[in-house]
Design an enzyme around this catalytic site. Structure first.
Site, PDB file in Angstrom:
ATOM      1  N   VAL A  48      44.551  42.678  31.804  1.00 37.46           N
ATOM      2  CA  VAL A  48      43.702  43.770  31.311  1.00 37.46           C
ATOM      3  C   VAL A  48      43.931  44.009  29.818  1.00 37.46           C
ATOM      4  O   VAL A  48      42.986  44.117  29.036  1.00 37.46           O
ATOM      5  CB  VAL A  48      43.969  45.054  32.137  1.00 37.46           C
ATOM      6  CG1 VAL A  48      43.334  46.273  31.481  1.00 37.46           C
ATOM      7  CG2 VAL A  48      43.434  44.880  33.561  1.00 37.46           C
ATOM      8  N   THR A  79      45.571  51.427  36.373  1.00 38.28           N
ATOM      9  CA  THR A  79      45.024  52.105  37.549  1.00 38.28           C
ATOM     10  C   THR A  79      46.054  53.091  38.102  1.00 38.28           C
ATOM     11  O   THR A  79      47.162  52.691  38.465  1.00 38.28           O
ATOM     12  CB  THR A  79      44.686  51.054  38.627  1.00 38.28           C
ATOM     13  OG1 THR A  79      43.781  50.105  38.053  1.00 38.28           O
ATOM     14  CG2 THR A  79      44.045  51.696  39.847  1.00 38.28           C
ATOM     15  N   GLU A 126      39.636  50.175  34.324  1.00 36.00           N
ATOM     16  CA  GLU A 126      39.060  48.859  34.049  1.00 36.00           C
ATOM     17  C   GLU A 126      38.596  48.227  35.362  1.00 36.00           C
ATOM     18  O   GLU A 126      39.279  48.296  36.357  1.00 36.00           O
ATOM     19  CB  GLU A 126      40.114  47.991  33.355  1.00 36.00           C
ATOM     20  CG  GLU A 126      39.636  46.611  32.998  1.00 36.00           C
ATOM     21  CD  GLU A 126      38.334  46.650  32.213  1.00 36.00           C
ATOM     22  OE1 GLU A 126      38.283  47.292  31.156  1.00 36.00           O
ATOM     23  OE2 GLU A 126      37.354  46.040  32.685  1.00 36.00           O
ATOM     24  N   LEU A 179      37.402  44.883  35.479  1.00 35.24           N
ATOM     25  CA  LEU A 179      37.269  43.421  35.387  1.00 35.24           C
ATOM     26  C   LEU A 179      37.902  42.721  36.583  1.00 35.24           C
ATOM     27  O   LEU A 179      38.781  43.266  37.262  1.00 35.24           O
ATOM     28  CB  LEU A 179      37.882  42.903  34.082  1.00 35.24           C
ATOM     29  CG  LEU A 179      39.361  43.162  33.763  1.00 35.24           C
ATOM     30  CD1 LEU A 179      40.297  42.316  34.585  1.00 35.24           C
ATOM     31  CD2 LEU A 179      39.609  42.890  32.289  1.00 35.24           C
ATOM     32  N   LYS A 206      37.750  54.342  40.281  1.00 29.93           N
ATOM     33  CA  LYS A 206      38.409  53.013  40.355  1.00 29.93           C
ATOM     34  C   LYS A 206      38.871  52.721  41.781  1.00 29.93           C
ATOM     35  O   LYS A 206      38.679  51.614  42.314  1.00 29.93           O
ATOM     36  CB  LYS A 206      39.593  52.991  39.374  1.00 29.93           C
ATOM     37  CG  LYS A 206      40.440  51.749  39.450  1.00 29.93           C
ATOM     38  CD  LYS A 206      39.702  50.514  38.983  1.00 29.93           C
ATOM     39  CE  LYS A 206      40.508  49.261  39.270  1.00 29.93           C
ATOM     40  NZ  LYS A 206      39.744  48.046  39.131  1.00 29.93           N
ATOM     41  N   ILE A 211      31.984  40.182  51.516  1.00 26.72           N
ATOM     42  CA  ILE A 211      31.531  40.346  52.899  1.00 26.72           C
ATOM     43  C   ILE A 211      31.584  38.972  53.542  1.00 26.72           C
ATOM     44  O   ILE A 211      30.554  38.301  53.757  1.00 26.72           O
ATOM     45  CB  ILE A 211      30.097  40.950  52.959  1.00 26.72           C
ATOM     46  CG1 ILE A 211      30.019  42.188  52.075  1.00 26.72           C
ATOM     47  CG2 ILE A 211      29.728  41.304  54.397  1.00 26.72           C
ATOM     48  CD1 ILE A 211      28.630  42.794  51.991  1.00 26.72           C
ATOM     49  N   TYR A 212      32.778  38.510  53.758  1.00 25.48           N
ATOM     50  CA  TYR A 212      32.981  37.156  54.257  1.00 25.48           C
ATOM     51  C   TYR A 212      34.383  37.084  54.845  1.00 25.48           C
ATOM     52  O   TYR A 212      35.319  37.627  54.268  1.00 25.48           O
ATOM     53  CB  TYR A 212      32.832  36.155  53.095  1.00 25.48           C
ATOM     54  CG  TYR A 212      32.422  34.780  53.546  1.00 25.48           C
ATOM     55  CD1 TYR A 212      31.129  34.540  53.994  1.00 25.48           C
ATOM     56  CD2 TYR A 212      33.340  33.740  53.549  1.00 25.48           C
ATOM     57  CE1 TYR A 212      30.750  33.285  54.429  1.00 25.48           C
ATOM     58  CE2 TYR A 212      32.968  32.478  53.983  1.00 25.48           C
ATOM     59  CZ  TYR A 212      31.675  32.259  54.422  1.00 25.48           C
ATOM     60  OH  TYR A 212      31.310  31.009  54.860  1.00 25.48           O
ATOM     61  N   CYS A 230      45.669  43.611  42.663  1.00 22.31           N
ATOM     62  CA  CYS A 230      45.082  44.960  42.732  1.00 22.31           C
ATOM     63  C   CYS A 230      44.840  45.509  44.131  1.00 22.31           C
ATOM     64  O   CYS A 230      45.330  46.587  44.458  1.00 22.31           O
ATOM     65  CB  CYS A 230      43.791  44.992  41.926  1.00 22.31           C
ATOM     66  SG  CYS A 230      44.128  44.775  40.173  1.00 22.31           S
ATOM     67  N   LYS A 267      47.952  46.712  46.403  1.00 20.11           N
ATOM     68  CA  LYS A 267      48.715  47.871  45.908  1.00 20.11           C
ATOM     69  C   LYS A 267      47.825  49.114  45.790  1.00 20.11           C
ATOM     70  O   LYS A 267      48.265  50.229  46.053  1.00 20.11           O
ATOM     71  CB  LYS A 267      49.384  47.547  44.568  1.00 20.11           C
ATOM     72  CG  LYS A 267      48.457  47.565  43.372  1.00 20.11           C
ATOM     73  CD  LYS A 267      49.210  47.392  42.067  1.00 20.11           C
ATOM     74  CE  LYS A 267      48.281  47.344  40.870  1.00 20.11           C
ATOM     75  NZ  LYS A 267      47.535  48.549  40.596  1.00 20.11           N
TER      76      LYS A 267
HETATM   77  N1  LIG Z   1      44.432  42.333  37.047  1.00 21.89           N
HETATM   78  C1  LIG Z   1      43.263  42.887  37.324  1.00 21.89           C
HETATM   79  O1  LIG Z   1      42.324  42.227  37.816  1.00 21.89           O
HETATM   80  C2  LIG Z   1      43.036  44.342  37.043  1.00 21.89           C
HETATM   81  C3  LIG Z   1      41.727  44.837  37.027  1.00 21.89           C
HETATM   82  C4  LIG Z   1      41.519  46.182  36.755  1.00 21.89           C
HETATM   83  C5  LIG Z   1      42.605  47.029  36.560  1.00 21.89           C
HETATM   84  N2  LIG Z   1      43.863  46.530  36.625  1.00 21.89           N
HETATM   85  C6  LIG Z   1      44.972  47.468  36.400  1.00 21.89           C
HETATM   86  O2  LIG Z   1      45.383  47.346  35.032  1.00 21.89           O
HETATM   87  C7  LIG Z   1      46.812  47.485  34.919  1.00 21.89           C
HETATM   88  C8  LIG Z   1      47.394  46.229  34.294  1.00 21.89           C
HETATM   89  O3  LIG Z   1      47.096  45.137  35.153  1.00 21.89           O
HETATM   90  P1  LIG Z   1      47.329  43.633  34.683  1.00 21.89           P
HETATM   91  O4  LIG Z   1      46.789  42.771  35.742  1.00 21.89           O
HETATM   92  O5  LIG Z   1      46.878  43.450  33.268  1.00 21.89           O
HETATM   93  O6  LIG Z   1      48.926  43.566  34.731  1.00 21.89           O
HETATM   94  P2  LIG Z   1      49.863  42.437  34.131  1.00 21.89           P
HETATM   95  O7  LIG Z   1      51.085  42.449  34.961  1.00 21.89           O
HETATM   96  O8  LIG Z   1      49.110  41.174  33.965  1.00 21.89           O
HETATM   97  O9  LIG Z   1      50.186  42.978  32.660  1.00 21.89           O
HETATM   98  C9  LIG Z   1      50.975  44.090  32.388  1.00 21.89           C
HETATM   99  C10 LIG Z   1      51.749  43.792  31.119  1.00 21.89           C
HETATM  100  O10 LIG Z   1      52.386  44.987  30.694  1.00 21.89           O
HETATM  101  C11 LIG Z   1      53.650  44.627  30.138  1.00 21.89           C
HETATM  102  N3  LIG Z   1      54.500  45.832  30.103  1.00 21.89           N
HETATM  103  C12 LIG Z   1      55.100  46.469  31.135  1.00 21.89           C
HETATM  104  N4  LIG Z   1      55.739  47.582  30.676  1.00 21.89           N
HETATM  105  C13 LIG Z   1      55.537  47.631  29.352  1.00 21.89           C
HETATM  106  C14 LIG Z   1      55.911  48.534  28.328  1.00 21.89           C
HETATM  107  N5  LIG Z   1      56.651  49.626  28.586  1.00 21.89           N
HETATM  108  N6  LIG Z   1      55.536  48.289  27.064  1.00 21.89           N
HETATM  109  C15 LIG Z   1      54.783  47.185  26.780  1.00 21.89           C
HETATM  110  N7  LIG Z   1      54.373  46.300  27.696  1.00 21.89           N
HETATM  111  C16 LIG Z   1      54.746  46.521  28.973  1.00 21.89           C
HETATM  112  C17 LIG Z   1      54.143  43.521  31.038  1.00 21.89           C
HETATM  113  O11 LIG Z   1      55.133  42.728  30.407  1.00 21.89           O
HETATM  114  C18 LIG Z   1      52.861  42.757  31.340  1.00 21.89           C
HETATM  115  O12 LIG Z   1      52.660  41.669  30.460  1.00 21.89           O
HETATM  116  C19 LIG Z   1      47.312  47.779  36.335  1.00 21.89           C
HETATM  117  O13 LIG Z   1      47.382  49.160  36.515  1.00 21.89           O
HETATM  118  C20 LIG Z   1      46.221  47.177  37.213  1.00 21.89           C
HETATM  119  O14 LIG Z   1      46.147  47.797  38.471  1.00 21.89           O
HETATM  120  C21 LIG Z   1      44.112  45.210  36.830  1.00 21.89           C
END
Ligand SMILES: NC(=O)c1ccc[n+]([C@@H]2O[C@H](COP(=O)([O-])OP(=O)(O)OC[C@H]3O[C@@H](n4cnc5c(N)ncnc54)[C@H](O)[C@@H]3O)[C@@H](O)[C@H]2O)c1
Length: 412
Positions: free
Chosen positions: A11, A120, A148, A150, A203, A254-255, A264, A267
């Protein structure tokens, strides 16, 4: 406008490059030094179409990686928190990374600026926990929620061509509205300003619906298998022709398959159930969605085992990432199925994924045979399970008709 993105995962890096591509000055910080060093040197640390090109265009120009927060001496106008929010042991959303992210930027935000929660978090979290935490640091900036939507594998196109932008702000927070409107002006999408709780809820509404659809499909598959002689893939594809569904872009949810996975849905469904419970509401349907999903790896492993002669059989697994176009192996259904096979005493497991072999090996440490090609798996194994629907696996059962196939995704 100076933008600082904290957390450069799927993200955060996409958000940073998305805004940089629109001409904003963006700084990015990730506390995982190995990860941020890769980005700093021009490498995207995970597989995500479109991001390498976007990084190449913007690195050193509109996008700079901050290796250490002490070296960021400017005051950001907007800080996006994009860190992970995994579940803690009780299933609640763990806010520790968010809080440590806030600790690290406490003196880096303009008093007239904005702190945006993109991670999230369950409805009510920003109002009840984040804002009080931010204020204990003496931070005067406004706080907003901007969830977000995506999808991994489509991060770049989803972020740059969003179907909706949701901003949760307190009424009267003119700064938040103005800054977010300016920032998202170059994106051609409807913008909704709602309360922070509503933004957080939207979300979970989205992810819970998707999880519901998947578990519903798997329950229907169970009913069909029990009835016997139902062509499941065909049945669902005919369902998709319904005018109310066709073209809606939701049919991949739906599959039937072997359960939802990834970072995501597992959790978020669990965290929402726990959050509802702490507010005095039992989310019974959602609980069943989760329970059914958690039974899918065992049911799938049993289906595979029924096709073997004995425990010495060589079993192949095609696909290790939780979905195609991604090398993300977190909560991958393949891992849970393999875990079950190992528990049942099957030790000869040969696996292949077009991009995720190395990540899977490093993440799970299972005693597996990693194959460089799908052909290696098929020439060695008598039973092969298709777990992730990478395009290159389509029709592979026709090339190897002597193999006993378990098409876990009704895809072949
Ligand atoms: N992956 C998805 O498809 C998606 C989609 C929408 C929303 N989200 C939400 O967005 C958030 C991030 O998801 P993601 O998939 O990008 O996670 P991710 O694990 O890929 O990235 C999180 C990053 O944050 C860094 N981090 C952790 N603590 C930190 C700090 N104190 N300072 C700086 N960096 C720090 C980690 O090293 C890691 O690289 C989550 O809450 C997730 O639920 C994810």
């Amino acid at each position: 406008m100076t933008i600082l993105i904290v957390g450069l995962g799927f993200v955060g890096l996409t958000t940073a490059l998305g805004f940089a591509d629109k001409g904003f000055q963006v700084f990015g910080y990730d506390s995982n030094r190995t990860h941020s060093d890769k980005i700093h040197s021009g490498e995207v640390p995970f597989v995500e179409p479109g991001l390498p090109e976007a990084l190449g265009r913007n690195l050193g120009a509109n996008f700079k990686v901050v290796e250490n927060m002490d070296e960021f001496t400017a005051k950001a106008d907007i800080v996006f928190l994009c860190v992970g929010t995994p579940c803690d042991e009780s299933g609640r959303a763990d806010l520790n990374d968010l809080k440590s992210g806030i600790d690290s930027i406490a003196d880096k935000v303009n008093a007239e600026g904005l702190l945006v929660i993109k991670s999230t978090v369950p409805p009510g979290t920003t109002q009840k926990e984040i804002i009080p935490y931010v204020r204990t640091h003496g931070l005067k900036a406004s706080v907003a929620v901007n969830p977000e939507f995506l999808r991994e594998g489509w991060c770049w196109s989803d972020f740059t061509k969003p179907d909706r932008i949701v901003c949760g702000i307190d009424e009267g927070r003119v700064i938040a509205r103005t800054l977010l409107s300016e920032l998202y002006a170059p994106f051609d999408a409807p913008m909704h300003f709602v309360t922070p709780n509503t933004a957080e809820f939207i979300k979970y509404l989205s992810n819970s619906l998707l999880a519901n659809l998947i578990s519903f499909s798997n329950e229907m598959a169970g009913i069909a298998v029990a009835a016997g002689d139902v062509s499941l893939g065909e049945a669902f594809k005919i369902l998709h022709e319904d005018n109310r569904l066709s073209g809606a872009g939701i049919n991949s949810y739906i599959y039937p398959g072997c359960g939802y996975g990834g970072y995501c849905l597992p959790k978020d469904t669990t965290a929402l159930i726990q959050s509802a419970k702490s507010n005095g509401f039992e989310a019974n349907i959602l609980q069943e969605v989760v329970t059914l999903n958690e039974s899918m790896p065992r049911l799938t492993a049993e289906k595979i085992i029924r096709k073997t002669k004995d425990k010495t059989d060589k079993i192949g697994i095609l696909g290790l990432s939780f979905k195609p176009n991604s090398d993300d192996v977190r909560y991958s259904p393949a891992a849970k199925i393999i875990e079950q096979l190992l528990v049942f005493g099957y030790q000869n497991i040969y696996v292949y994924d077009p991009v995720a072999n190395d990540k899977f090996k490093e993440y799970y440490k299972f005693p597996l045979h990693y194959c460089p090609t799908k052909e290696d798996v098929c020439s060695i194994c008598s039973v092969v399970a298709l777990v992730t629907i990478w395009r290159e696996f389509k029709g592979i059962n026709k090339i190897y008709p002597h193999i006993v196939w378990e098409d876990c995704r009704y895809f072949l």
